[in-house]
Scaffold this motif. Sequence first.
Motif, PDB file in Angstrom:
ATOM      1  N   GLU A   1       0.824  -1.208   0.000  1.00  0.00           N
ATOM      2  CA  GLU A   1       0.000   0.000   0.000  1.00  0.00           C
ATOM      3  C   GLU A   1       0.859   1.259   0.000  1.00  0.00           C
ATOM      4  OE1 GLU A   1      -3.890   1.933   2.276  1.00  0.00           O
ATOM      5  OE2 GLU A   1      -2.966   0.081   3.031  1.00  0.00           O
ATOM      6  N   ARG A   2       1.891   1.274   0.846  1.00  0.00           N
ATOM      7  CA  ARG A   2       2.788   2.435   0.912  1.00  0.00           C
ATOM      8  C   ARG A   2       3.549   2.603  -0.403  1.00  0.00           C
ATOM      9  NH1 ARG A   2       3.477   7.427   2.460  1.00  0.00           N
ATOM     10  NH2 ARG A   2       5.593   7.962   3.104  1.00  0.00           N
ATOM     11  N   THR A   3       3.966   1.500  -0.997  1.00  0.00           N
ATOM     12  CA  THR A   3       4.679   1.559  -2.274  1.00  0.00           C
ATOM     13  C   THR A   3       3.809   2.200  -3.347  1.00  0.00           C
ATOM     14  OG1 THR A   3       6.021  -0.391  -1.770  1.00  0.00           O
ATOM     15  CG2 THR A   3       5.758   0.181  -4.090  1.00  0.00           C
ATOM     16  N   LEU A   4       2.567   1.757  -3.446  1.00  0.00           N
ATOM     17  CA  LEU A   4       1.669   2.296  -4.467  1.00  0.00           C
ATOM     18  C   LEU A   4       1.321   3.764  -4.202  1.00  0.00           C
ATOM     19  CD1 LEU A   4      -0.706  -0.758  -4.981  1.00  0.00           C
ATOM     20  CD2 LEU A   4       1.060   0.094  -6.544  1.00  0.00           C
ATOM     21  N   GLU A   5       1.191   4.126  -2.940  1.00  0.00           N
ATOM     22  CA  GLU A   5       0.916   5.532  -2.610  1.00  0.00           C
ATOM     23  C   GLU A   5       2.064   6.426  -3.049  1.00  0.00           C
ATOM     24  OE1 GLU A   5       0.206   5.514   1.550  1.00  0.00           O
ATOM     25  OE2 GLU A   5      -1.901   4.938   1.379  1.00  0.00           O
ATOM     26  N   LEU A   6       3.308   5.957  -2.831  1.00  0.00           N
ATOM     27  CA  LEU A   6       4.468   6.747  -3.237  1.00  0.00           C
ATOM     28  C   LEU A   6       4.576   6.833  -4.757  1.00  0.00           C
ATOM     29  CD1 LEU A   6       7.099   5.470  -0.633  1.00  0.00           C
ATOM     30  CD2 LEU A   6       6.142   7.774  -0.796  1.00  0.00           C
TER      31      LEU A   6
ATOM     32  N   ARG B   1       2.129   6.847  -6.819  1.00  0.00           N
ATOM     33  CA  ARG B   1       1.118   7.811  -7.255  1.00  0.00           C
ATOM     34  C   ARG B   1       1.510   9.245  -6.895  1.00  0.00           C
ATOM     35  NH1 ARG B   1      -4.578   7.351  -4.378  1.00  0.00           N
ATOM     36  NH2 ARG B   1      -3.191   7.898  -2.642  1.00  0.00           N
ATOM     37  N   GLU B   2       1.897   9.477  -5.645  1.00  0.00           N
ATOM     38  CA  GLU B   2       2.158  10.837  -5.184  1.00  0.00           C
ATOM     39  C   GLU B   2       3.416  11.437  -5.811  1.00  0.00           C
ATOM     40  OE1 GLU B   2      -0.007  12.504  -3.437  1.00  0.00           O
ATOM     41  OE2 GLU B   2      -1.281  10.714  -3.405  1.00  0.00           O
TER      42      GLU B   2
ATOM     43  N   LEU C   1      -6.494  -0.953  -3.599  1.00  0.00           N
ATOM     44  CA  LEU C   1      -5.900  -0.066  -2.599  1.00  0.00           C
ATOM     45  C   LEU C   1      -6.032   1.410  -2.945  1.00  0.00           C
ATOM     46  CD1 LEU C   1      -2.623  -2.086  -1.835  1.00  0.00           C
ATOM     47  CD2 LEU C   1      -4.731  -2.008  -0.481  1.00  0.00           C
ATOM     48  N   LEU C   2      -6.022   1.747  -4.246  1.00  0.00           N
ATOM     49  CA  LEU C   2      -6.046   3.155  -4.636  1.00  0.00           C
ATOM     50  C   LEU C   2      -7.339   3.557  -5.332  1.00  0.00           C
ATOM     51  CD1 LEU C   2      -2.406   3.644  -6.023  1.00  0.00           C
ATOM     52  CD2 LEU C   2      -3.243   3.951  -3.683  1.00  0.00           C
TER      53      LEU C   2
END
Length: 232
Positions: A37-42, A44-45, A68-69
Amino acid sequence: HHRPTHPLPPRRAPALLTALNHIGVCALPIGATAGTERTLELVRELRTTVMGLTPSFAVYLGELVEQLLGIKARDLGLRRITVGGEPGGQIPAVRKQITDIWGCPIRDVMGMGEFAGLMWAESDDEAGMHFCGQAELYVELIDPDTCEPKPFEDGAVGELVYTAIEREAHPLVRFRSHDHVKVQVSPTASGRTAPRITTLGRTDDMLLVRGIHVVPTPVRAVVNSFVPRPPG
Protein backbone atom coordinates in the motif's frame (compact mmCIF):
# COMPACT_ATOMS: atom_id res chain seq x y z
CA HIS A 1 32.20 5.74 27.18
CA HIS A 2 34.89 4.34 24.94
CA ARG A 3 35.03 6.00 21.53
CA PRO A 4 36.42 3.89 18.70
CA THR A 5 39.77 5.04 17.32
CA HIS A 6 38.63 4.22 13.80
CA PRO A 7 34.96 5.13 13.35
CA LEU A 8 32.91 3.12 10.92
CA PRO A 9 32.84 4.56 7.38
CA PRO A 10 29.56 6.07 6.22
CA ARG A 11 27.16 3.59 4.72
CA ARG A 12 27.49 3.47 0.94
CA ALA A 13 24.48 3.63 -1.34
CA PRO A 14 23.78 0.51 -3.42
CA ALA A 15 25.69 0.50 -6.71
CA LEU A 16 22.50 0.60 -8.77
CA LEU A 17 21.29 3.77 -7.04
CA THR A 18 24.71 5.38 -7.52
CA ALA A 19 24.62 4.56 -11.23
CA LEU A 20 21.08 5.91 -11.63
CA ASN A 21 21.95 9.14 -9.84
CA HIS A 22 25.03 9.49 -12.07
CA ILE A 23 22.86 9.63 -15.21
CA GLY A 24 20.47 12.13 -13.66
CA VAL A 25 17.69 9.83 -12.50
CA CYS A 26 15.84 10.62 -9.28
CA ALA A 27 15.98 7.12 -7.76
CA LEU A 28 13.53 6.17 -5.01
CA PRO A 29 14.71 3.08 -3.07
CA ILE A 30 11.31 2.21 -1.64
CA GLY A 31 12.01 -1.48 -1.15
CA ALA A 32 9.64 -4.32 -0.35
CA THR A 33 9.71 -3.57 3.40
CA ALA A 34 7.56 -0.48 2.80
CA GLY A 35 4.58 -2.69 2.08
CA THR A 36 2.41 -2.78 -1.01
CA GLU A 37 0.00 0.00 0.00
CA ARG A 38 2.79 2.43 0.91
CA THR A 39 4.68 1.56 -2.27
CA LEU A 40 1.67 2.30 -4.47
CA GLU A 41 0.92 5.53 -2.61
CA LEU A 42 4.47 6.75 -3.24
CA VAL A 43 4.29 5.75 -6.91
CA ARG A 44 1.12 7.81 -7.25
CA GLU A 45 2.16 10.84 -5.18
CA LEU A 46 5.69 11.11 -6.63
CA ARG A 47 4.48 10.48 -10.18
CA THR A 48 6.95 7.70 -10.77
CA THR A 49 7.65 7.01 -14.46
CA VAL A 50 9.81 3.86 -14.27
CA MET A 51 9.64 0.99 -11.79
CA GLY A 52 11.93 -2.00 -11.30
CA LEU A 53 10.71 -5.27 -9.73
CA THR A 54 10.36 -8.99 -10.36
CA PRO A 55 7.83 -10.18 -12.99
CA SER A 56 5.69 -11.98 -10.43
CA PHE A 57 5.60 -8.92 -8.13
CA ALA A 58 4.71 -6.68 -11.09
CA VAL A 59 1.61 -8.79 -11.69
CA TYR A 60 0.74 -8.98 -7.98
CA LEU A 61 1.23 -5.26 -7.37
CA GLY A 62 -0.73 -4.30 -10.46
CA GLU A 63 -3.70 -6.38 -9.40
CA LEU A 64 -3.80 -4.59 -6.03
CA VAL A 65 -3.86 -1.03 -7.41
CA GLU A 66 -7.62 -0.84 -7.89
CA GLN A 67 -8.25 -2.41 -4.48
CA LEU A 68 -5.90 -0.07 -2.60
CA LEU A 69 -6.05 3.16 -4.64
CA GLY A 70 -9.38 2.88 -6.42
CA ILE A 71 -7.89 3.36 -9.91
CA LYS A 72 -6.48 1.15 -12.64
CA ALA A 73 -2.75 0.43 -12.60
CA ARG A 74 -2.41 1.92 -16.10
CA ASP A 75 -3.82 5.22 -14.73
CA LEU A 76 -0.66 5.73 -12.66
CA GLY A 77 1.11 6.75 -15.87
CA LEU A 78 4.23 4.58 -15.78
CA ARG A 79 6.30 4.75 -18.99
CA ARG A 80 8.46 1.67 -18.43
CA ILE A 81 8.72 -1.31 -16.10
CA THR A 82 12.05 -3.07 -15.69
CA VAL A 83 11.86 -6.68 -14.54
CA GLY A 84 14.53 -9.09 -13.35
CA GLY A 85 15.52 -11.40 -10.54
CA GLU A 86 13.60 -14.40 -11.91
CA PRO A 87 12.59 -15.92 -15.26
CA GLY A 88 9.47 -14.50 -16.83
CA GLY A 89 10.40 -11.18 -18.39
CA GLN A 90 10.88 -12.77 -21.81
CA ILE A 91 7.94 -15.16 -21.66
CA PRO A 92 5.38 -13.68 -24.11
CA ALA A 93 2.37 -14.52 -21.94
CA VAL A 94 3.96 -12.91 -18.86
CA ARG A 95 5.06 -9.83 -20.82
CA LYS A 96 1.55 -9.35 -22.19
CA GLN A 97 0.00 -9.80 -18.75
CA ILE A 98 2.24 -7.11 -17.22
CA THR A 99 1.79 -4.76 -20.18
CA ASP A 100 -1.99 -5.15 -20.11
CA ILE A 101 -2.11 -4.40 -16.38
CA TRP A 102 0.24 -1.38 -16.33
CA GLY A 103 -0.33 -0.02 -19.84
CA CYS A 104 3.39 0.39 -20.56
CA PRO A 105 6.18 -1.70 -22.14
CA ILE A 106 8.48 -3.82 -20.02
CA ARG A 107 12.23 -4.37 -20.37
CA ASP A 108 14.09 -7.40 -19.03
CA VAL A 109 17.51 -7.26 -17.31
CA MET A 110 19.76 -9.94 -15.84
CA GLY A 111 22.88 -10.11 -13.67
CA MET A 112 24.64 -12.17 -11.00
CA GLY A 113 25.57 -11.23 -7.46
CA GLU A 114 29.01 -12.78 -7.98
CA PHE A 115 29.83 -10.28 -10.74
CA ALA A 116 27.41 -7.39 -11.24
CA GLY A 117 23.78 -6.59 -10.62
CA LEU A 118 23.06 -5.95 -14.29
CA MET A 119 25.11 -7.53 -17.08
CA TRP A 120 22.42 -7.98 -19.71
CA ALA A 121 19.71 -5.48 -20.61
CA GLU A 122 16.96 -5.24 -23.20
CA SER A 123 16.71 -2.17 -25.43
CA ASP A 124 13.72 -0.77 -27.27
CA ASP A 125 14.32 -3.09 -30.22
CA GLU A 126 13.03 -5.96 -28.01
CA ALA A 127 15.43 -8.41 -29.63
CA GLY A 128 16.86 -10.04 -26.53
CA MET A 129 19.09 -8.69 -23.77
CA HIS A 130 22.35 -7.05 -24.88
CA PHE A 131 25.60 -7.95 -23.08
CA CYS A 132 26.73 -4.80 -21.25
CA GLY A 133 29.79 -6.07 -19.37
CA GLN A 134 32.43 -6.27 -22.10
CA ALA A 135 34.96 -4.20 -20.14
CA GLU A 136 34.58 -6.24 -16.95
CA LEU A 137 33.76 -9.80 -17.98
CA TYR A 138 34.63 -12.43 -20.54
CA VAL A 139 31.55 -14.48 -21.37
CA GLU A 140 31.39 -17.95 -22.95
CA LEU A 141 28.63 -20.31 -24.02
CA ILE A 142 28.98 -24.02 -23.18
CA ASP A 143 27.04 -27.24 -23.51
CA PRO A 144 25.74 -27.80 -19.95
CA ASP A 145 26.18 -31.59 -20.23
CA THR A 146 29.66 -31.82 -21.80
CA CYS A 147 31.02 -28.37 -20.78
CA GLU A 148 32.35 -28.00 -24.33
CA PRO A 149 32.44 -24.40 -25.67
CA LYS A 150 29.81 -23.38 -28.21
CA PRO A 151 30.07 -20.48 -30.67
CA PHE A 152 28.02 -17.33 -30.17
CA GLU A 153 25.81 -17.51 -33.24
CA ASP A 154 22.14 -17.02 -34.00
CA GLY A 155 20.07 -19.80 -32.48
CA ALA A 156 22.84 -21.29 -30.32
CA VAL A 157 21.55 -22.64 -27.00
CA GLY A 158 23.65 -23.32 -23.91
CA GLU A 159 24.82 -22.19 -20.49
CA LEU A 160 26.62 -18.91 -19.81
CA VAL A 161 30.09 -19.00 -18.22
CA TYR A 162 31.85 -15.86 -16.93
CA THR A 163 35.46 -14.90 -16.19
CA ALA A 164 36.19 -11.69 -14.27
CA ILE A 165 38.71 -9.38 -15.98
CA GLU A 166 39.05 -6.41 -13.64
CA ARG A 167 38.32 -7.98 -10.25
CA GLU A 168 41.36 -8.02 -7.92
CA ALA A 169 40.30 -9.56 -4.60
CA HIS A 170 38.87 -12.91 -5.72
CA PRO A 171 38.69 -13.13 -9.51
CA LEU A 172 36.30 -15.83 -10.67
CA VAL A 173 37.52 -17.86 -13.64
CA ARG A 174 35.11 -19.76 -15.90
CA PHE A 175 32.31 -19.48 -13.35
CA ARG A 176 29.23 -21.45 -14.38
CA SER A 177 26.08 -19.34 -14.14
CA HIS A 178 23.55 -22.18 -14.77
CA ASP A 179 21.59 -19.69 -16.89
CA HIS A 180 20.18 -21.57 -19.90
CA VAL A 181 19.92 -19.13 -22.81
CA LYS A 182 19.41 -18.77 -26.55
CA VAL A 183 21.86 -16.51 -28.39
CA GLN A 184 21.18 -13.84 -31.03
CA VAL A 185 23.90 -11.89 -32.87
CA SER A 186 22.19 -10.57 -36.03
CA PRO A 187 22.05 -6.75 -36.43
CA THR A 188 19.27 -4.80 -34.72
CA ALA A 189 17.86 -1.28 -35.05
CA SER A 190 19.70 -0.16 -31.89
CA GLY A 191 23.07 -0.65 -33.63
CA ARG A 192 24.63 -2.50 -30.71
CA THR A 193 27.07 -5.24 -31.71
CA ALA A 194 27.34 -7.22 -28.44
CA PRO A 195 25.72 -10.67 -28.34
CA ARG A 196 22.14 -10.88 -27.09
CA ILE A 197 20.34 -13.59 -25.19
CA THR A 198 16.86 -14.80 -24.43
CA THR A 199 16.60 -16.59 -21.10
CA LEU A 200 15.15 -20.08 -21.32
CA GLY A 201 15.55 -21.07 -17.67
CA ARG A 202 18.15 -22.60 -15.35
CA THR A 203 20.26 -25.63 -16.26
CA ASP A 204 20.29 -26.68 -12.59
CA ASP A 205 16.46 -26.72 -12.66
CA MET A 206 16.30 -29.20 -15.53
CA LEU A 207 14.32 -32.36 -14.96
CA LEU A 208 14.80 -35.70 -16.67
CA VAL A 209 11.38 -36.98 -17.74
CA ARG A 210 11.43 -40.34 -19.57
CA GLY A 211 14.90 -39.61 -20.87
CA ILE A 212 14.07 -36.08 -22.06
CA HIS A 213 15.48 -32.88 -20.51
CA VAL A 214 12.61 -30.62 -19.39
CA VAL A 215 13.18 -27.00 -18.30
CA PRO A 216 10.41 -25.67 -15.99
CA THR A 217 10.38 -22.13 -17.44
CA PRO A 218 8.88 -23.06 -20.84
CA VAL A 219 6.27 -25.13 -18.98
CA ARG A 220 5.43 -21.99 -17.00
CA ALA A 221 5.05 -20.13 -20.31
CA VAL A 222 2.41 -22.61 -21.44
CA VAL A 223 0.56 -22.41 -18.11
CA ASN A 224 0.61 -18.59 -18.22
CA SER A 225 -0.95 -18.65 -21.68
CA PHE A 226 -4.13 -19.98 -20.03
CA VAL A 227 -4.55 -17.04 -17.62
CA PRO A 228 -8.32 -16.35 -17.43
CA ARG A 229 -9.58 -13.16 -19.02
CA PRO A 230 -10.77 -10.54 -16.52
CA PRO A 231 -14.57 -10.28 -16.20
CA GLY A 232 -16.21 -7.76 -18.46
